[in-house]
Design a protein around this motif. Structure first.
Motif, mmCIF file in Angstrom:
data_model
loop_
_atom_site.group_PDB
_atom_site.id
_atom_site.type_symbol
_atom_site.label_atom_id
_atom_site.label_comp_id
_atom_site.label_asym_id
_atom_site.label_seq_id
_atom_site.Cartn_x
_atom_site.Cartn_y
_atom_site.Cartn_z
ATOM 1 N N GLN A 1 0.815 -1.216 0.000
ATOM 2 C CA GLN A 1 0.000 0.000 0.000
ATOM 3 C C GLN A 1 0.846 1.262 0.000
ATOM 4 O O GLN A 1 0.374 2.320 -0.384
ATOM 5 C CB GLN A 1 -0.924 -0.003 1.221
ATOM 6 C CG GLN A 1 -2.060 -1.011 1.099
ATOM 7 C CD GLN A 1 -3.035 -0.898 2.243
ATOM 8 O OE1 GLN A 1 -2.723 -0.328 3.275
ATOM 9 N NE2 GLN A 1 -4.219 -1.447 2.075
ATOM 10 N N SER A 2 2.087 1.177 0.484
ATOM 11 C CA SER A 2 2.921 2.370 0.544
ATOM 12 C C SER A 2 3.522 2.722 -0.813
ATOM 13 O O SER A 2 4.030 3.815 -1.002
ATOM 14 C CB SER A 2 4.053 2.164 1.551
ATOM 15 O OG SER A 2 4.915 1.128 1.110
ATOM 16 N N GLU A 3 3.428 1.780 -1.789
ATOM 17 C CA GLU A 3 4.075 2.020 -3.080
ATOM 18 C C GLU A 3 3.490 3.201 -3.854
ATOM 19 O O GLU A 3 4.244 4.006 -4.394
ATOM 20 C CB GLU A 3 4.030 0.738 -3.919
ATOM 21 C CG GLU A 3 4.995 -0.323 -3.431
ATOM 22 C CD GLU A 3 4.931 -1.581 -4.263
ATOM 23 O OE1 GLU A 3 5.755 -2.468 -4.014
ATOM 24 O OE2 GLU A 3 4.070 -1.662 -5.156
ATOM 25 N N PRO A 4 2.131 3.333 -3.911
ATOM 26 C CA PRO A 4 1.617 4.503 -4.635
ATOM 27 C C PRO A 4 2.110 5.817 -4.050
ATOM 28 O O PRO A 4 2.461 6.742 -4.787
ATOM 29 C CB PRO A 4 0.094 4.349 -4.494
ATOM 30 C CG PRO A 4 -0.120 2.890 -4.274
ATOM 31 C CD PRO A 4 1.064 2.441 -3.475
ATOM 32 N N LYS B 1 5.693 10.502 -4.460
ATOM 33 C CA LYS B 1 6.809 11.303 -3.946
ATOM 34 C C LYS B 1 7.958 11.335 -4.942
ATOM 35 O O LYS B 1 8.585 12.379 -5.152
ATOM 36 C CB LYS B 1 7.277 10.747 -2.601
ATOM 37 C CG LYS B 1 6.304 10.978 -1.458
ATOM 38 C CD LYS B 1 6.843 10.402 -0.151
ATOM 39 C CE LYS B 1 5.890 10.669 0.998
ATOM 40 N NZ LYS B 1 6.366 10.089 2.274
ATOM 41 N N SER B 2 8.225 10.170 -5.569
ATOM 42 C CA SER B 2 9.298 10.123 -6.567
ATOM 43 C C SER B 2 8.953 11.003 -7.768
ATOM 44 O O SER B 2 9.820 11.702 -8.309
ATOM 45 C CB SER B 2 9.522 8.674 -7.019
ATOM 46 O OG SER B 2 9.938 7.870 -5.936
ATOM 47 N N LEU C 1 9.662 16.081 -10.736
ATOM 48 C CA LEU C 1 9.079 17.326 -11.251
ATOM 49 C C LEU C 1 9.811 18.537 -10.703
ATOM 50 O O LEU C 1 10.078 19.502 -11.436
ATOM 51 C CB LEU C 1 7.600 17.371 -10.891
ATOM 52 C CG LEU C 1 6.809 18.566 -11.435
ATOM 53 C CD1 LEU C 1 5.420 18.115 -11.862
ATOM 54 C CD2 LEU C 1 6.691 19.660 -10.385
ATOM 55 N N VAL C 2 10.137 18.507 -9.404
ATOM 56 C CA VAL C 2 10.875 19.623 -8.806
ATOM 57 C C VAL C 2 12.224 19.788 -9.494
ATOM 58 O O VAL C 2 12.727 20.913 -9.639
ATOM 59 C CB VAL C 2 11.036 19.402 -7.285
ATOM 60 C CG1 VAL C 2 12.001 20.419 -6.683
ATOM 61 C CG2 VAL C 2 9.677 19.499 -6.587
ATOM 62 N N GLY C 3 12.795 18.673 -9.948
ATOM 63 C CA GLY C 3 14.053 18.759 -10.682
ATOM 64 C C GLY C 3 13.913 19.495 -12.003
ATOM 65 O O GLY C 3 14.915 19.959 -12.561
ATOM 66 N N ARG C 4 12.687 19.597 -12.504
ATOM 67 C CA ARG C 4 12.423 20.342 -13.760
ATOM 68 C C ARG C 4 11.641 21.630 -13.462
ATOM 69 O O ARG C 4 10.896 22.127 -14.292
ATOM 70 C CB ARG C 4 11.640 19.456 -14.721
ATOM 71 C CG ARG C 4 12.372 18.166 -15.101
ATOM 72 C CD ARG C 4 11.499 17.264 -15.958
ATOM 73 N NE ARG C 4 11.130 17.896 -17.220
ATOM 74 C CZ ARG C 4 10.271 17.366 -18.099
ATOM 75 N NH1 ARG C 4 9.686 16.209 -17.818
ATOM 76 N NH2 ARG C 4 9.984 17.995 -19.226
ATOM 77 N N ARG C 5 11.838 22.157 -12.274
ATOM 78 C CA ARG C 5 11.056 23.309 -11.816
ATOM 79 C C ARG C 5 11.185 24.518 -12.730
ATOM 80 O O ARG C 5 10.225 25.278 -12.912
ATOM 81 C CB ARG C 5 11.513 23.671 -10.399
ATOM 82 C CG ARG C 5 10.654 24.676 -9.687
ATOM 83 C CD ARG C 5 10.997 24.657 -8.214
ATOM 84 N NE ARG C 5 10.336 25.703 -7.465
ATOM 85 C CZ ARG C 5 10.382 25.821 -6.143
ATOM 86 N NH1 ARG C 5 11.072 24.925 -5.431
ATOM 87 N NH2 ARG C 5 9.757 26.806 -5.521
ATOM 88 N N LEU D 1 -0.882 14.574 -3.362
ATOM 89 C CA LEU D 1 0.020 14.569 -2.212
ATOM 90 C C LEU D 1 -0.522 15.352 -1.021
ATOM 91 O O LEU D 1 0.158 15.513 -0.017
ATOM 92 C CB LEU D 1 1.386 15.123 -2.618
ATOM 93 C CG LEU D 1 2.215 14.206 -3.540
ATOM 94 C CD1 LEU D 1 3.396 14.954 -4.139
ATOM 95 C CD2 LEU D 1 2.705 12.976 -2.766
ATOM 96 N N GLY D 2 -1.747 15.863 -1.134
ATOM 97 C CA GLY D 2 -2.385 16.501 0.015
ATOM 98 C C GLY D 2 -2.276 18.007 0.075
ATOM 99 O O GLY D 2 -2.748 18.622 1.023
ATOM 100 N N ASN D 3 -1.665 18.629 -0.936
ATOM 101 C CA ASN D 3 -1.627 20.094 -1.000
ATOM 102 C C ASN D 3 -1.139 20.704 0.310
ATOM 103 O O ASN D 3 -1.830 21.472 0.971
ATOM 104 C CB ASN D 3 -3.019 20.646 -1.360
ATOM 105 C CG ASN D 3 -3.000 22.141 -1.640
ATOM 106 O OD1 ASN D 3 -1.945 22.722 -1.927
ATOM 107 N ND2 ASN D 3 -4.159 22.761 -1.568
ATOM 108 N N GLY D 4 0.089 20.359 0.681
ATOM 109 C CA GLY D 4 0.641 20.831 1.944
ATOM 110 C C GLY D 4 1.497 22.078 1.791
ATOM 111 O O GLY D 4 1.679 22.614 0.686
ATOM 112 N N ILE D 5 2.021 22.519 2.905
ATOM 113 C CA ILE D 5 2.860 23.717 2.919
ATOM 114 C C ILE D 5 4.101 23.525 2.055
ATOM 115 O O ILE D 5 4.600 24.471 1.443
ATOM 116 C CB ILE D 5 3.233 24.083 4.368
ATOM 117 C CG1 ILE D 5 1.979 24.579 5.106
ATOM 118 C CG2 ILE D 5 4.317 25.147 4.422
ATOM 119 C CD1 ILE D 5 2.210 24.917 6.549
#
Length: 460
Positions: free
Chosen positions: A3-6, A11-12, A17-21, A41-45
């Motif tokens: 269940q943790s894989e998705p 996260k990966s 994506l952040v690497g292509r910011r 991902l929950g739209n966090g801070i």
């Protein structure tokens, strides 16, 4: 599959994506992917700065602007509407700026298109609502423009009604929610807001009918002309307050704004009577009839361990007629102040300061890593006096019925104090009876008690 894989996959994907910011502002497909990942991902801070960059980069694409602004407003909405904005620079302000720029960039056809200009204006109204009362007129204008483009959008009427409710325009709020009800049907949020506005306006019959429709057994209290629901449990309300000028020993900085919690005896699901005093400078106090919003904004851990929901103040419907008199005392014997209760006239209540002033932080409650913004008060910061650990300095209030003669209270008070091991000052009683000389002496005694408590605290 674990269940943790998705979650790990998401996260990966986010890290990639952040690497292509640097490409987020020029690649629309990548920008859409970023918005989807933020939602998943929950739209966090941790996603806030990427959303801010997207909001600034895509104002020429109203669809991307709407998607980005909705996520920013979701973050802004985690703060209660009763919480003043700590900064003019935050998710709601970023969304408002992007939405306005996107509106300015529309071509002639889209300016008259409800899907484009209507949605942008409606979301702009909500963004400005989250920016605080200073943006009220602009928020009203934005909702008006949206509704003019498509008067049949019930959700826009509902959002306009939310703004009116929070700004105390209960007539307009009732009318807007009636329009929403005509288009959306008897949805619970619409009915709740109708009931709140009807209660504020004294429309008891309308409020009772709505509560009954919501499954709440209400009736009209003919003596007060208000709705009434029997057997509702006590509840907690929070109100913004500041350290009073009479308190020279508070652990909180001067002018610090925090939430003070008070107990309420509910008369309906949205209004009731304050049953505990405020000890800081606050707009409400014991005995006031108050109105609150139906959605809790926090949970308070009561002494028994259970979590009690906390509701936000909307309006003072009627001030109480009691006198509220502050006092400060220095006990020479534990329990001396509390024992005064037994010697006071019937109907007089003596409260000592045991409540806590709290700033409820949504990120704290969600367990998200974050920094508190300057000026905030940590959750459950005590508003107790400097020497509380020694149990000697006591602050409190007398609650005095309006019908009680002050001469009777004065005689009982002076007799009770004389027989107890306590130094105590109650200047407001002497001010109320017009004894200016004695009131001045009581103020001096107040300062002397605080100085002695501070010296006691300073001893190693």
């Amino acid at each position: 599959m674990n269940q943790s894989e998705p979650t790990q996959d998401l996260k990966s994907a986010w890290e990639a994506l952040v690497g292509r910011r640097s490409q987020l502002g020029s690649d629309a497909t990548l920008a859409e992917l970023a918005l989807g990942l933020v939602r998943e991902l929950g739209n966090g801070i941790a996603h806030r700065e990427v959303l801010r960059e997207l909001a600034g980069a895509w104002t020429n694409d109203w669809r991307l602007t709407l998607g980005t602004a909705s996520l920013l407003l979701e973050q802004a909405g985690r703060r209660g509407m009763d919480e003043p904005p700590l900064s003019e620079d935050g998710p709601a302000a970023w969304a408002a700026e992007a939405l306005q720029r996107s509106l300015d960039a529309l071509d002639e056809a889209d300016r008259n298109n409800p899907e484009a200009a209507g949605n942008l204006n409606a979301m702009l109204g909500n963004a400005l609502r989250f920016c605080g009362p200073g943006k009220d007129a602009e928020a009203q204008e934005a909702f008006t423009r949206a509704i003019e483009l498509d008067p049949e959008r019930g959700e826009w009427w509902y959002d306009a009604g939310l703004l009116d409710k929070w700004r105390g325009r209960f007539d307009e709020g009732y009318a807007a929610n009636e329009q929403a009800r005509m288009r959306l049907g008897d949805q619970r949020p619409v009915l709740w807001n109708l009931a709140i506005c009807a209660t504020a306006l004294g429309k008891a019959e309308e409020a009772v009918a709505i509560w009954e429709q919501l499954g709440v057994p209400a009736r009209i209290d003919r003596s007060r002309g208000m709705p009434f629901v029997a057997d509702l449990p006590p509840m907690l309300l929070r109100v913004l307050s500041r350290t009073p000028g009479t308190d020279a020993t508070s652990q909180l900085p001067d002018k610090t704004v925090g939430f003070e919690l008070v107990w309420i005896a509910p008369l309906s699901p949205c209004h009731g009577v304050v049953q505990s005093p405020t000890f800081r400078d606050a707009p409400i106090d014991y005995g006031d009839l108050v109105l609150w919003d139906g959605a809790p904004v926090a949970a308070h851990q009561a002494s028994a361990g259970e979590a009690v929901p906390v509701f936000p103040l909307l309006e003072i419907l009627r001030p109480g007629d009691e006198r509220r008199l502050r006092f400060v005392g220095l006990e020479r014997e534990p329990g001396a102040v509390r024992s005064l209760r037994e010697a006071l006239p019937d109907g007089v209540h003596l409260f000592t300061q045991e409540e806590r002033v709290e700033h409820h932080c949504a990120a704290c409650e969600a367990g998200e890593p974050h920094d508190h913004e300057p000026g905030s008060v940590s959750a459950a910061a005590p508003a107790t006096e400097a020497a509380s650990a020694q149990g000697s300095l006591i602050r409190g209030k007398l609650i005095v019925p309006a019908a009680l003669q002050l001469d009777e209270l004065l005689a009982a008070w002076e007799s009770a104090v004389k027989d107890r091991q306590v130094s105590i000052a109650l200047p407001e009683l002497y001010e109320a009876i017009g004894d200016a000389k004695r009131a001045g002496q009581e103020h001096q005694a107040w300062r002397g008690i605080e100085r002695k408590a501070l010296r006691k605290k300073a001893r190693p």
